[in-house]
Scaffold this motif. Structure first.
Motif, PDB file in Angstrom:
ATOM      1  N   LEU A  32       0.843  -1.194   0.000  1.00 57.40           N
ATOM      2  CA  LEU A  32       0.000   0.000   0.000  1.00 57.40           C
ATOM      3  C   LEU A  32       0.882   1.250   0.000  1.00 57.40           C
ATOM      4  N   HIS A  33       1.896   1.209   0.818  1.00 58.78           N
ATOM      5  CA  HIS A  33       2.827   2.332   0.960  1.00 58.78           C
ATOM      6  C   HIS A  33       3.677   2.547  -0.293  1.00 58.78           C
ATOM      7  N   LEU A  34       4.159   1.453  -0.894  1.00 58.48           N
ATOM      8  CA  LEU A  34       5.129   1.557  -1.989  1.00 58.48           C
ATOM      9  C   LEU A  34       4.507   1.569  -3.373  1.00 58.48           C
ATOM     10  N   SER A  35       3.372   0.884  -3.547  1.00 55.80           N
ATOM     11  CA  SER A  35       2.877   0.657  -4.910  1.00 55.80           C
ATOM     12  C   SER A  35       1.483   1.197  -5.188  1.00 55.80           C
ATOM     13  N   LEU A  36       0.670   1.388  -4.162  1.00 57.80           N
ATOM     14  CA  LEU A  36      -0.684   1.884  -4.409  1.00 57.80           C
ATOM     15  C   LEU A  36      -0.782   3.391  -4.206  1.00 57.80           C
ATOM     16  N   LEU A  37      -0.384   3.876  -3.049  1.00 53.70           N
ATOM     17  CA  LEU A  37      -0.522   5.310  -2.778  1.00 53.70           C
ATOM     18  C   LEU A  37       0.341   6.175  -3.695  1.00 53.70           C
ATOM     19  N   PRO A  38       1.600   5.807  -3.970  1.00 52.02           N
ATOM     20  CA  PRO A  38       2.395   6.661  -4.874  1.00 52.02           C
ATOM     21  C   PRO A  38       1.843   6.714  -6.295  1.00 52.02           C
ATOM     22  N   ARG A  50       3.121  10.410  16.562  1.00 50.19           N
ATOM     23  CA  ARG A  50       3.743  11.727  16.746  1.00 50.19           C
ATOM     24  C   ARG A  50       5.268  11.650  16.768  1.00 50.19           C
ATOM     25  N   ASN A  51       5.811  10.442  16.628  1.00 47.92           N
ATOM     26  CA  ASN A  51       7.262  10.304  16.528  1.00 47.92           C
ATOM     27  C   ASN A  51       7.758  11.201  15.394  1.00 47.92           C
ATOM     28  N   PRO A  52       8.604  12.206  15.700  1.00 47.79           N
ATOM     29  CA  PRO A  52       8.971  13.182  14.658  1.00 47.79           C
ATOM     30  C   PRO A  52       9.767  12.575  13.522  1.00 47.79           C
ATOM     31  N   VAL A  53      10.577  11.558  13.809  1.00 43.44           N
ATOM     32  CA  VAL A  53      11.356  10.921  12.745  1.00 43.44           C
ATOM     33  C   VAL A  53      10.419  10.258  11.745  1.00 43.44           C
ATOM     34  N   ILE A  54       9.437   9.532  12.243  1.00 41.91           N
ATOM     35  CA  ILE A  54       8.491   8.827  11.380  1.00 41.91           C
ATOM     36  C   ILE A  54       7.545   9.812  10.709  1.00 41.91           C
ATOM     37  N   ALA A  55       7.064  10.794  11.463  1.00 43.80           N
ATOM     38  CA  ALA A  55       6.120  11.762  10.893  1.00 43.80           C
ATOM     39  C   ALA A  55       6.740  12.526   9.727  1.00 43.80           C
ATOM     40  N   ARG A  56       7.999  12.937   9.879  1.00 46.28           N
ATOM     41  CA  ARG A  56       8.648  13.679   8.787  1.00 46.28           C
ATOM     42  C   ARG A  56       8.727  12.838   7.523  1.00 46.28           C
ATOM     43  N   GLN A  57       9.054  11.547   7.675  1.00 46.52           N
ATOM     44  CA  GLN A  57       9.152  10.679   6.498  1.00 46.52           C
ATOM     45  C   GLN A  57       7.819  10.607   5.759  1.00 46.52           C
ATOM     46  N   HIS A  58       6.730  10.491   6.503  1.00 48.73           N
ATOM     47  CA  HIS A  58       5.430  10.301   5.851  1.00 48.73           C
ATOM     48  C   HIS A  58       4.833  11.615   5.358  1.00 48.73           C
ATOM     49  N   LEU A  59       5.205  12.730   5.947  1.00 43.96           N
ATOM     50  CA  LEU A  59       4.774  14.011   5.390  1.00 43.96           C
ATOM     51  C   LEU A  59       5.364  14.212   3.996  1.00 43.96           C
ATOM     52  N   VAL A  60       6.610  13.807   3.808  1.00 39.48           N
ATOM     53  CA  VAL A  60       7.228  13.891   2.476  1.00 39.48           C
ATOM     54  C   VAL A  60       6.510  12.953   1.512  1.00 39.48           C
ATOM     55  N   CYS A  61       6.202  11.728   1.961  1.00 39.10           N
ATOM     56  CA  CYS A  61       5.475  10.782   1.104  1.00 39.10           C
ATOM     57  C   CYS A  61       4.102  11.336   0.737  1.00 39.10           C
ATOM     58  N   PHE A 110       8.918   9.802  -5.647  1.00 39.65           N
ATOM     59  CA  PHE A 110       8.823   8.495  -4.988  1.00 39.65           C
ATOM     60  C   PHE A 110       9.715   8.381  -3.747  1.00 39.65           C
ATOM     61  N   PRO A 111       9.558   9.298  -2.797  1.00 37.76           N
ATOM     62  CA  PRO A 111      10.316   9.171  -1.543  1.00 37.76           C
ATOM     63  C   PRO A 111       9.906   7.939  -0.742  1.00 37.76           C
ATOM     64  N   GLN A 112       8.770   7.337  -1.102  1.00 37.00           N
ATOM     65  CA  GLN A 112       8.304   6.140  -0.389  1.00 37.00           C
ATOM     66  C   GLN A 112       9.345   5.026  -0.411  1.00 37.00           C
ATOM     67  N   ARG A 113      10.150   4.991  -1.462  1.00 40.38           N
ATOM     68  CA  ARG A 113      11.137   3.916  -1.591  1.00 40.38           C
ATOM     69  C   ARG A 113      12.213   3.975  -0.509  1.00 40.38           C
ATOM     70  N   GLN A 114      12.363   5.122   0.112  1.00 40.45           N
ATOM     71  CA  GLN A 114      13.388   5.277   1.147  1.00 40.45           C
ATOM     72  C   GLN A 114      12.821   5.106   2.557  1.00 40.45           C
ATOM     73  N   VAL A 115      11.532   4.792   2.669  1.00 38.06           N
ATOM     74  CA  VAL A 115      10.884   4.665   3.977  1.00 38.06           C
ATOM     75  C   VAL A 115      10.519   3.205   4.207  1.00 38.06           C
ATOM     76  N   HIS A 116      11.077   2.593   5.266  1.00 38.58           N
ATOM     77  CA  HIS A 116      10.836   1.193   5.585  1.00 38.58           C
ATOM     78  C   HIS A 116       9.864   1.110   6.759  1.00 38.58           C
ATOM     79  N   LEU A 117       8.695   0.548   6.511  1.00 44.16           N
ATOM     80  CA  LEU A 117       7.643   0.534   7.530  1.00 44.16           C
ATOM     81  C   LEU A 117       7.998  -0.300   8.742  1.00 44.16           C
ATOM     82  N   ARG A 118       8.775  -1.338   8.552  1.00 43.21           N
ATOM     83  CA  ARG A 118       9.049  -2.223   9.683  1.00 43.21           C
ATOM     84  C   ARG A 118      10.102  -1.629  10.613  1.00 43.21           C
ATOM     85  N   GLY A 119      10.495  -0.382  10.338  1.00 42.49           N
ATOM     86  CA  GLY A 119      11.408   0.296  11.225  1.00 42.49           C
ATOM     87  C   GLY A 119      12.814  -0.236  11.191  1.00 42.49           C
TER      88      GLY A 119
END
Length: 968
Positions: A173-179, A428-439, A485-494
């Protein structure tokens, strides 16, 4: 052996009657069977009757009926009931009801594991067969899986012929549908239901990422005009309402009282005097000899492989009928094991939590836990994998030498009466939130009316803009992603970057491991276990993200040594406990793996220490810290206790007991003890979330810190050892080998902290936390600065490429001198004068001057042009954006100006002797470069049109760049 003995009841009798194991049984309870509670619903349409009849459903459990009524009524629903309570029917029936009444309706099913998706597809296809008019008659597939195992051809076919139900996972969903939402417009426009299964797995880092993925999904749905109902399914947890709201960002109806029947369940707590893993291996052997199908759960990948190896040696007859199962296996290996379990080929499986979820693995009889899983939720979830179909089952918890395990072994009533823990995530984790705001901005620009443009996110948006990960529109009202496609640089499993594990000279792929684990488990010289085989790590390629291993059979295993430091960044909350101050806030943690121990298998003896040179891991996170009062330290020393050993033991004990307060594993938590911390100005014990940004674990623990300290003191005091052991104050992951450790000092300090007769003095010793300066020094340009540009006689092609710019020769050069406020022109024979002029300047500005102009000029001087105080505007832009922009592209939108020519035209003018036009062109470029610099210095940004056609701001900090240059 009689048939009576080949039952769970017979196994329990033999176990309790065994001279060896009987005395180890701490407690045995039989949880009585419960009766079903039925209810009716009138919300399902009559057209669904063939499906219900075909499935043999003539009535529903009470929780199923209530949930279905809510879902069809338009409510978001979370069903949190035990394993095998019919949760899949709860979402399938309303979805199929919607598909029958609305031909265009579509549903999206999200599963955390591919195996769960495969299970659900089989269920959907069976339902499809029962409704031929709706699906086969209309040439519509009821369901299809779209995941990483789906071929490119099949992916295209699925997009072109969208099934009624698309089954996927959060990663896809993160990598192939939403982008690529424009390619899925028919799905998002007609989406009526979103199903999120096994939501209790969405905790910590993964859960925090998932919360953002769902927010992005709902945002795209709004774009296409759909308002889908969200259906969530979960194991029983302590905070279902909070979890659901945090996960989807909307109100949810919670249904957590099950009407499904449960069979009788035996639960045995067994505390062996020796290894829990060895004991579990013998229990597995006894079960298989009785024909009882068994699953053994371990707490680590390494232990999974060890138990499988030991069991294979003991059970030669069953060697081919047992297998290990864990993350890191290749997909085809996992699918094969799952099939063999379901069809009965395998009698036993040894697994990590990877088989905790509702994958169909057939009917099992016994569940053996090698150590407490870390939470009551995981305990009962794993217990629910056995005894299906109304059969009596057995759960055996084999106690480890671990603080939490031994706490329950000493307090079995607490084990049976303890409620489910809360599941914690932190969107609200700022590291994670910033990644997804870019996505999110890449999927759909964020404008002033966007819900993402809120007070909480505004500081994050501003920081992302300053870092050029987001680009502001020219009018400052809209944010665009700085990259495609910044999604490619974001790994959901942390897990961050993934490392491939390659074996032998042929580089055969064994599996994968995340970057954090790679440094700890796959460092050079490590012994790595994979599918019951041992491998020696020959090399760790940090740049290539590869681990190279070779087969080995050593007599030892390895464990890393590390050193850690903490820095307090901010304080969010403070409390007192007896005489101590306890704070919660943000920390910066630096961890360095310094080497590893070689530990002899069996004897647990360290036979070698090997140094390592690995890069430090630095991250910011949340945590709490306990200031140890000076008088308590003096009292501890006065009793001749080892103070450092005491705070070190306290750190271990608190981390060991923290899973009682919140759903986590001790590996999710980090800690460090400081006999002297510069900011605290005294001794302190730090406990923190083990991932960047934090996920709320220590935040929740801090809220109940007194209870946590009290249970820690009880656990340490209740352990029968003299000086400390793994059951109380030792840690299996201690980077210093559990040295120094002083149990008595730990207990003395804990009791001192819990002594309410002591009053805390909270007015002294303020923390030296770094603060932002109240004033920022003003900036002014040096008095004598200049801007220059060079035109050449030859093209790059004529000299063999841009890397040979020194051969291109100068036709004309122009320099703007700020002190004289005039433009100076230089011909080739005047290059000496130009170079002298450049070296008289306090600051030299150009556009690609470092990589090109200076190289051209190097043919005319022996002086080091690299020593010029140079600002290269192109270099500043490229370092921020990651790609180059032309001078013309910037000038057009920043200044409303255009270049008067180009490089090829300049070459033509030179060859035609049109030197005035050539000089005028060069002067115009210098003026543009100067004006861009002054605009950026004043406004803090330049403008350009990005590839999507939007005019956006490019933040620049020329003042900081100039200051940096002048300080050299």
């Amino acid at each position: 052996m009689s048939d009576r003995e080949q039952t769970v009841a017979g196994y329990v009798r033999a176990l309790k009657g065994s001279p060896r194991f009987g005395p180890q049984v701490v407690a045995h309870r039989v949880l009585a069977a419960t009766q079903e509670v039925m209810a009716a619903t009138d919300r399902l349409p009559e057209s669904l009757c063939p499906l219900l009849d075909g499935l043999g459903i003539d009535s529903l459990y009470s929780h199923q009926a209530e949930a279905i009524d809510r879902i069809i009524g338009g409510d978001n629903v979370l069903v949190a009931t035990p394993t095998a309570s019919g949760k899949s029917l709860i979402y399938n029936l309303p979805v199929f009801a919607g598909l029958l009444t609305n031909p265009r309706a579509r549903a999206l099913y999200l599963f955390p594991l591919k195996a769960l998706a495969q299970d659900q597809l089989r269920t959907i296809e069976r339902m499809e067969e029962l409704l031929p008019d709706r699906f086969a008659g209309q040439q519509l597939r009821a369901g299809a899986i779209y995941d990483g195992d789906t071929s490119s051809y099949q992916r295209r076919k699925i997009r072109e012929n969208l099934p009624a139900i698309l089954i996927t996972n959060p990663d896809m969903l993160h990598l192939s549908l939403l982008p690529y939402h424009d390619l899925w417009s028919s799905l998002f426009a007609n989406l009526t239901h979103i199903v999120i299964d096994e939501v209790h797995t969405y905790r910590g880092v993964f859960g925090s990422h998932m919360a953002w993925v769902i927010r992005r999904l709902r945002r795209i749905c709004r774009l296409y005009g759909s308002r889908p109902v969200t259906i969530l399914s979960s194991a029983t947890i302590g905070n279902p309402d909070e979890l659901a709201r945090e996960l989807i960002g909307a109100d949810v109806r919670v249904i957590d009282r099950s009407g499904a029947p449960t069979p009788a369940r035996n639960v045995i707590l067994l505390n062996p005097p020796d290894s829990a893993a060895v004991t579990a291996t013998m229990l597995l052997e006894a079960a298989l000899h009785r024909g009882l199908r068994t699953i053994v759960y371990t707490r680590s990948r390494k232990m999974t492989e060890l138990v499988t190896m030991w069991a294979g040696r003991r059970l030669k007859r069953f060697r081919d009928r047992i297998a290990s199962y864990r993350a890191g296996f290749l997909p085809e290996d996992r699918r094969r094991i799952e099939r063999n379990l379901a069809d009965g080929t395998l009698l036993g499986v040894i697994s990590t939590s990877a088989l905790e979820l509702g994958i169909d693995i057939g009917s099992l009889d016994i569940c053996i836990l090698v150590g407490y899983p870390g939470s009551m939720m995981a305990t009962w979830q794993r217990a629910g994998r056995v005894g299906r179909g109304g059969k009596e089952s057995l759960l055996v918890l084999v106690g480890h030498e671990d603080a939490l395990d031994q706490y329950f072994m000493r307090n079995p009533d607490d084990f049976f009466n303890r409620p489910m823990e809360p599941v914690v995530l932190n969107p609200r984790n700022p590291v994670i939130a910033r990644q997804h705001l870019v996505c999110a901005a890449a999927e759909l620009p964020i404008d002033t009316d966007d819900p993402l443009n809120c007070d909480t996110n505004r500081p994050l948006l501003d920081r992302l803009t300053a870092d050029t990960r987001l680009l502001h529109s020219a009018d400052g009202t809209t944010w665009f992603s700085g990259r495609r496609f910044p999604q490619r640089q974001v790994h959901l499993r942390g897990s961050g970057d993934r490392y491939r594990i390659l074996a032998g000279d042929d580089r055969r792929l064994l599996g994968e491991i995340d970057a954090h684990r790679a440094l700890k488990d796959c460092h050079p010289g490590a012994i790595y276990l994979h599918m019951a085989r041992t491998w020696h790590v020959d090399a760790l390629d940090l740049e290539g993200h590869e681990v190279r291993v070779s087969a080995a059979s050593p007599s030892y295993y390895t464990r890393v040594m590390n050193e850690k430091t903490t820095e307090i960044l901010t304080i969010r909350a403070s409390a007192t406990c007896g005489p101590a101050r306890i704070h919660f806030g943000e920390l910066r943690v630096t961890e360095v793996i310094t080497g590893f121990h070689k530990i002899l298998v069996g004897r647990q003896q360290v036979i070698g220490r090997v140094p390592l040179d690995l890069p430090p891991q630095i991250f910011e996170t949340e945590g709490f810290w306990i200031e140890i009062p000076e008088r308590l330290r003096h009292a501890c020393v006065g009793h001749q206790y080892h103070f450092m050993g005491g705070i070190h033991a306290m750190e271990h004990a608190i981390i060991g007991m923290l899973p009682l307060a919140v759903l986590c594993d001790r590996n999710d938590i980090g800690g460090i003890s400081h006999p002297w911390h510069e900011q605290v100005r005294g001794a302190a014990v730090f406990v923190y979330d083990g991932c960047a940004g934090g996920v709320g674990l220590t935040r929740r623990a801090f809220a109940g810190i007194r209870d946590l300290l009290r249970s820690t003191a009880e656990a340490v005091a209740g352990c029968a050892c003299d000086s400390g052991c793994p059951s109380c104050v030792h840690s299996p992951k201690c980077g210093s080998g559990n040295r120094p450790i002083d149990k008595a000092a730990c207990l003395f300090l804990l009791r001192g902290l819990l002594d309410h007769s002591e009053q805390a003095d909270i007015s002294t010793r303020p923390l030296a936390v770094n603060n932002v300066p109240a004033t920022v020094p003003s900036f002014s340009l040096p008095r004598h600065w200049g801007v220059f540009d060079v035109e050449t006689r030859l093209s790059a092609a004529e000299v063999g490429g841009w890397h040979r710019a020194e051969r291109m020769r100068v036709s004309v050069a122009v320099l703007y001198d700020s002190r004289e406020d005039r433009y100076c022109s230089y011909r080739e024979e005047e290059m000496g004068k130009l170079i002298e002029h450049l070296f008289r300047l306090e600051l030299v500005i150009g556009f690609n001057n470092k990589r090109f102009d200076n190289r051209v000029l190097s043919a005319y001087t022996g002086r080091d042009l690299g020593r010029l105080p140079s600002l290269d505007i192109l270099e500043e832009i490229t370092s921020r954006l990651g790609y180059r922009l032309s001078l013309d592209r910037l000038a057009e939108h920043t200044l409303g100006a255009a270049k008067s020519g180009n490089g090829l035209l300049a070459l033509q003018w030179f060859r035609e002797g049109r030197m005035e036009e050539l000089t005028s062109y060069c002067r115009h470029d210098v003026k543009i470069t100067r004006d861009l610099f002054l605009h950026g210095l004043e406004k803090g940004y330049l403008l350009f049109r990005n590839k999507a056609g939007n005019v956006v701001r490019l933040p620049v900090d020329f003042a900081a760049a100039v200051t940096r240059i002048l300080r050299r």
